[in-house]
Design a protein around this motif. Structure first.
Motif, PDB file in Angstrom:
ATOM      1  N   GLN A  10       0.382  -1.349   0.091  1.00 39.20           N
ATOM      2  CA  GLN A  10       0.172   0.188  -0.127  1.00 39.20           C
ATOM      3  C   GLN A  10       0.740   1.629   0.226  1.00 39.20           C
ATOM      4  O   GLN A  10       2.203   1.605   0.722  1.00 39.20           O
ATOM      5  N   THR A  12       1.872   4.954   1.182  1.00 43.49           N
ATOM      6  CA  THR A  12       1.577   6.038   2.628  1.00 43.49           C
ATOM      7  C   THR A  12       1.080   7.315   1.912  1.00 43.49           C
ATOM      8  O   THR A  12       0.991   7.494   2.286  1.00 43.49           O
ATOM      9  N   LYS A  15      -3.273   4.919  -0.489  1.00 45.97           N
ATOM     10  CA  LYS A  15      -3.128   4.498   0.332  1.00 45.97           C
ATOM     11  C   LYS A  15      -4.050   3.596  -0.815  1.00 45.97           C
ATOM     12  O   LYS A  15      -4.643   2.765  -0.361  1.00 45.97           O
ATOM     13  N   GLU A  16      -3.456   3.494  -2.306  1.00 49.26           N
ATOM     14  CA  GLU A  16      -3.910   2.333  -2.682  1.00 49.26           C
ATOM     15  C   GLU A  16      -2.495   1.679  -2.671  1.00 49.26           C
ATOM     16  O   GLU A  16      -1.993   1.170  -2.715  1.00 49.26           O
ATOM     17  N   CYS A  55       1.341  11.770  -4.536  1.00 48.08           N
ATOM     18  CA  CYS A  55       1.110  10.811  -3.504  1.00 48.08           C
ATOM     19  C   CYS A  55       2.809  10.894  -2.227  1.00 48.08           C
ATOM     20  O   CYS A  55       2.839  11.474  -0.879  1.00 48.08           O
ATOM     21  N   ALA A  64       2.765  10.290   6.854  1.00 48.92           N
ATOM     22  CA  ALA A  64       2.661   8.879   6.868  1.00 48.92           C
ATOM     23  C   ALA A  64       3.846   7.652   7.223  1.00 48.92           C
ATOM     24  O   ALA A  64       3.593   6.625   7.719  1.00 48.92           O
ATOM     25  N   SER A  68       4.385   4.878   9.700  1.00 48.48           N
ATOM     26  CA  SER A  68       4.897   3.845   9.157  1.00 48.48           C
ATOM     27  C   SER A  68       5.942   2.869   9.976  1.00 48.48           C
ATOM     28  O   SER A  68       6.359   1.779  10.010  1.00 48.48           O
TER      29      SER A  68
END
Length: 91
Positions: A10, A12, A15-16, A55, A64, A68
């Protein structure tokens, strides 16, 4: 015929879910270093990003990648990612 499983990860930012090959991997090594892993094989905890500025911007704004990897990301890493994305988009 055996069907090989394609690893999905995925992004970050958006979110795909995408295949591992489509994404850029940022890792925190066991030595607590933050590195961009182009091979996808280095040891450490990884976070993935699409090959797009949107992204990267989203992931940076929402922190994000930091969440993570459970650590703060130095600006140099973001700069390096931006350079990498610029190189990818020019090709």
């Amino acid at each position: 015929m055996i069907k090989k499983k394609i690893p999905m990860r995925q992004c970050t930012g958006c979110k795909e879910m995408k295949t591992k090959k489509e994404l850029i991997r940022v890792i925190k090594t066991p030595e607590e270093e933050i590195v961009i892993d182009f091979t996808g094989k280095k040891n450490g905890r990884g976070a993935y990003l699409c090959n797009s500025f949107d992204c990267l911007k989203k992931a940076r704004k929402t922190k994000a990648i930091e969440r993570s990897l459970k650590t703060t990301i130095p600006d140099e890493i973001y700069d390096q990612l931006e350079k990498e994305l610029t190189a990818v988009e020019q090709n």
